[in-house]
Write a protein that holds these residues in place. Structure first.
Motif, mmCIF file in Angstrom:
data_model
loop_
_atom_site.group_PDB
_atom_site.id
_atom_site.type_symbol
_atom_site.label_atom_id
_atom_site.label_comp_id
_atom_site.label_asym_id
_atom_site.label_seq_id
_atom_site.Cartn_x
_atom_site.Cartn_y
_atom_site.Cartn_z
ATOM 1 N N HIS A 112 -26.057 -34.497 -53.789
ATOM 2 C CA HIS A 112 -27.854 -34.325 -53.629
ATOM 3 C C HIS A 112 -28.085 -33.949 -52.418
ATOM 4 C CE1 HIS A 112 -27.401 -38.669 -55.809
ATOM 5 N NE2 HIS A 112 -27.090 -37.328 -56.551
ATOM 6 N N ARG A 113 -27.329 -33.931 -51.272
ATOM 7 C CA ARG A 113 -27.804 -33.247 -50.067
ATOM 8 C C ARG A 113 -27.490 -31.722 -50.079
ATOM 9 N NH1 ARG A 113 -25.683 -30.868 -46.017
ATOM 10 N NH2 ARG A 113 -23.531 -30.762 -46.780
ATOM 11 N N ILE A 114 -26.626 -31.258 -50.753
ATOM 12 C CA ILE A 114 -26.488 -29.749 -50.931
ATOM 13 C C ILE A 114 -27.442 -29.170 -51.621
ATOM 14 C CG2 ILE A 114 -24.824 -27.982 -51.764
ATOM 15 C CD1 ILE A 114 -22.481 -29.732 -51.408
ATOM 16 N N ALA A 115 -27.758 -29.849 -52.873
ATOM 17 C CA ALA A 115 -29.004 -29.329 -53.756
ATOM 18 C C ALA A 115 -30.232 -29.239 -52.825
ATOM 19 C CB ALA A 115 -29.049 -30.212 -55.212
ATOM 20 N N ALA A 116 -30.552 -30.523 -52.281
ATOM 21 C CA ALA A 116 -31.837 -30.597 -51.343
ATOM 22 C C ALA A 116 -31.742 -29.685 -50.382
ATOM 23 C CB ALA A 116 -32.046 -31.908 -50.605
ATOM 24 N N ALA A 117 -30.594 -29.264 -49.858
ATOM 25 C CA ALA A 117 -30.828 -28.212 -48.604
ATOM 26 C C ALA A 117 -31.095 -26.814 -49.309
ATOM 27 C CB ALA A 117 -29.252 -28.151 -47.867
ATOM 28 N N LEU A 118 -30.511 -26.515 -50.257
ATOM 29 C CA LEU A 118 -30.690 -25.321 -50.929
ATOM 30 C C LEU A 118 -32.326 -25.276 -51.330
ATOM 31 C CD1 LEU A 118 -27.383 -24.627 -53.007
ATOM 32 C CD2 LEU A 118 -28.342 -23.553 -51.202
ATOM 33 N N GLN A 119 -32.845 -26.094 -52.107
ATOM 34 C CA GLN A 119 -34.151 -26.119 -52.617
ATOM 35 C C GLN A 119 -35.148 -25.943 -51.357
ATOM 36 O OE1 GLN A 119 -35.687 -28.823 -55.593
ATOM 37 N NE2 GLN A 119 -36.664 -29.747 -54.026
ATOM 38 N N ALA A 120 -34.895 -26.657 -50.265
ATOM 39 C CA ALA A 120 -35.552 -26.482 -49.001
ATOM 40 C C ALA A 120 -35.801 -25.083 -48.482
ATOM 41 C CB ALA A 120 -34.960 -27.478 -47.995
ATOM 42 N N VAL A 121 -34.553 -24.588 -48.401
ATOM 43 C CA VAL A 121 -34.358 -22.917 -47.965
ATOM 44 C C VAL A 121 -35.121 -22.099 -48.730
ATOM 45 C CG1 VAL A 121 -32.147 -22.525 -48.707
ATOM 46 C CG2 VAL A 121 -33.357 -21.415 -46.599
ATOM 47 N N GLN A 122 -35.291 -22.260 -50.151
ATOM 48 C CA GLN A 122 -35.713 -21.639 -51.081
ATOM 49 C C GLN A 122 -37.097 -21.892 -51.037
ATOM 50 O OE1 GLN A 122 -34.620 -19.301 -53.006
ATOM 51 N NE2 GLN A 122 -32.638 -19.577 -53.847
ATOM 52 N N ARG A 123 -37.660 -22.857 -50.727
ATOM 53 C CA ARG A 123 -38.949 -23.238 -50.793
ATOM 54 C C ARG A 123 -39.635 -22.591 -49.444
ATOM 55 N NH1 ARG A 123 -39.035 -28.360 -49.732
ATOM 56 N NH2 ARG A 123 -38.870 -29.042 -51.938
ATOM 57 N N ARG A 124 -39.014 -22.492 -48.243
ATOM 58 C CA ARG A 124 -39.562 -21.693 -47.225
ATOM 59 C C ARG A 124 -39.665 -20.148 -47.276
ATOM 60 N NH1 ARG A 124 -36.247 -25.718 -44.808
ATOM 61 N NH2 ARG A 124 -34.575 -24.223 -44.184
ATOM 62 N N ASN A 125 -38.834 -19.730 -48.493
ATOM 63 C CA ASN A 125 -38.817 -18.353 -48.792
ATOM 64 C C ASN A 125 -39.264 -18.142 -50.221
ATOM 65 O OD1 ASN A 125 -36.859 -16.935 -46.587
ATOM 66 N ND2 ASN A 125 -36.545 -18.977 -46.910
ATOM 67 N N PHE A 126 -40.224 -18.859 -50.643
ATOM 68 C CA PHE A 126 -40.938 -18.643 -51.857
ATOM 69 C C PHE A 126 -40.070 -18.511 -52.962
ATOM 70 C CE2 PHE A 126 -43.805 -17.757 -48.487
ATOM 71 C CZ PHE A 126 -45.077 -18.422 -49.138
ATOM 72 N N TYR A 127 -38.866 -19.166 -52.892
ATOM 73 C CA TYR A 127 -37.634 -19.196 -54.205
ATOM 74 C C TYR A 127 -37.397 -17.922 -54.566
ATOM 75 C CZ TYR A 127 -39.945 -23.619 -54.284
ATOM 76 O OH TYR A 127 -40.684 -24.884 -53.856
#
Length: 214
Positions: A112-127
């Protein structure tokens, strides 16, 4: 001149405790030669698909002839410095990755933590982030993976300053997670309980001293 020698063969349950230990040692050294990690690899392949990692594949030869595709996953273990796991592939944003991982592995907080980390950095870079992961060198651990991160932005905006480090660390954490699963599975499979079950299921016979017969 030939002579006939009679030998009494025992099942594992008929042996003394010392002979059982000898029989188990034989199985761990000589009888434990199958691809025991296949189920762990299959689980990892599913997890990669959910978080957005498309694993690279290579052709491997089969004993009966022909070939099959095998995911580029490697590991070494489990008692030496430098042991670990690694993989090759391409990471891209996967929609609802965190939700899907929670559904697939509801009790695995690390995933869950890994997936959340990837999602967060993608959000900051507009996916728009993607990453190519390649194996380098002769060792197999998370730091033997070369990870290149890019941002595919039609407006040519640079990725955020933390993007490369965040994506790289999350993917290395994924490799660390895989190694822990492999180690846990291996430890179980060489436990007395699992070894006894395998010996009995295969009907192996032993001498009174616990030496494999046949």
């Amino acid at each position: 001149m030939p002579e006939i020698v009679e030998t009494t063969i025992y099942g594992l349950e008929e042996l003394s405790e010392a002979a059982k230990d000898r029989a188990r040692a034989w199985y761990r050294e000589d009888g434990f030669d199958h691809d025991w990690y296949d189920a762990v690899f299959a689980d990892f392949e599913r997890i990669c698909d959910l978080v957005g990692v498309e694993l690279a594949t290579q052709r491997v030869h089969l004993f009966g002839g022909g070939t099959r595709a095998r995911s580029c996953i490697w590991f070494s273990g489990f008692a030496s410095q430098g042991d670990g796991a690694c993989f090759e592939g391409v990471y891209r944003y996967a929609k609802a990755a965190l939700k899907n991982i929670r559904g697939y592995a509801p009790k695995d907080a690390e995933l869950h933590r890994i997936a959340a980390a990837l999602q967060a950095v993608q959000r900051r870079n507009f996916y728009q982030l993607s990453s190519v992961v390649a194996h380098r060198g002769r060792y197999h651990h998370e730091y033997s993976m070369a990870i290149a991160v890019e941002r595919d932005d039609p407006m040519l905006r640079e990725m955020t300053a933390d993007a490369e480090e965040e994506v790289g660390e999350a993917l290395r954490d994924l490799a660390r997670w895989l190694y822990r699963q492999l180690e846990r599975e291996f430890d179980y499979l060489i436990s007395d309980e699992a070894v006894d079950e395998a010996i009995l299921a295969n009907g192996y016979g032993f001498t009174e001293a616990g030496e494999r017969f046949g």
